[in-house]
Design a protein around this motif. Structure first.
Motif, PDB file in Angstrom:
ATOM      1  N   ASP A  62     -94.345 -47.817  14.547  1.00  0.00           N
ATOM      2  CA  ASP A  62     -93.419 -47.061  15.394  1.00  0.00           C
ATOM      3  C   ASP A  62     -92.476 -46.186  14.564  1.00  0.00           C
ATOM      4  N   LYS A  65     -94.460 -43.019  13.820  1.00  0.00           N
ATOM      5  CA  LYS A  65     -95.264 -42.422  14.880  1.00  0.00           C
ATOM      6  C   LYS A  65     -94.777 -41.011  15.190  1.00  0.00           C
ATOM      7  N   GLY A  66     -95.732 -40.117  15.308  1.00  0.00           N
ATOM      8  CA  GLY A  66     -95.404 -38.725  15.557  1.00  0.00           C
ATOM      9  C   GLY A  66     -95.169 -37.928  14.282  1.00  0.00           C
ATOM     10  N   ARG A  67     -95.061 -38.608  13.151  1.00  0.00           N
ATOM     11  CA  ARG A  67     -94.859 -37.931  11.866  1.00  0.00           C
ATOM     12  C   ARG A  67     -96.003 -38.158  10.891  1.00  0.00           C
ATOM     13  N   THR A  69    -100.044 -39.357  10.113  1.00  0.00           N
ATOM     14  CA  THR A  69    -101.378 -39.520  10.673  1.00  0.00           C
ATOM     15  C   THR A  69    -102.332 -40.021   9.583  1.00  0.00           C
TER      16      THR A  69
END
Length: 122
Positions: A62, A65-67, A69
């Motif tokens: 978490d 996440k979003g940063r 990959t």
């Protein structure tokens, strides 16, 4: 047995990006899930993300996440951790690990790289 070598770490300013690589010399690399972990100075090692052996499933913590990959190229026996929008709190030694289970738990990974330092300056 799989021998893993991480590369791509370094010093970057906050908001910047890095891509870490985790390369194996063995073709059996494609049989293993790959996990990424990090350990900041004075802190416990923590899960960053993982990718299934065939690349079909990925998971990230978490906190990233979003940063961050994760991807892999089994033909090149290499996994990648793409890190965007880096923060000073991301500073740590980053490790990749190979295991038979696709999991966030480090004890299920049998083979580990030597780690690569990522330092994010403010």
């Amino acid at each position: 047995q799989v021998q893993l070598v991480e590369s791509g770490g370094g010093l970057v300013q906050a908001g910047g990006s890095l891509r870490l690589s985790c390369t194996a010399s063995e073709r059996s690399f494609s049989n293993y899930a790959i996990g990424w972990f990090r350990q900041a100075s004075g802190k416990e090692r923590e899960f960053v993300g993982a990718i299934h052996w065939d690349g079909g499933s990925t998971d990230v913590a978490d906190s990233v996440k979003g940063r961050f990959t994760i991807s892999r190229d089994n033909d090149k026996t290499t996994a990648y951790l793409r890190m965007n929008s880096l923060k000073p709190g991301d500073t740590a030694v980053y490790y990749c690990a190979a295991g038979r289970r696709y999991t966030e738990y480090s004890e299920h990974y049998n083979y580990w790289g030597q780690g690569t330092q990522v330092t994010v300056s403010s």
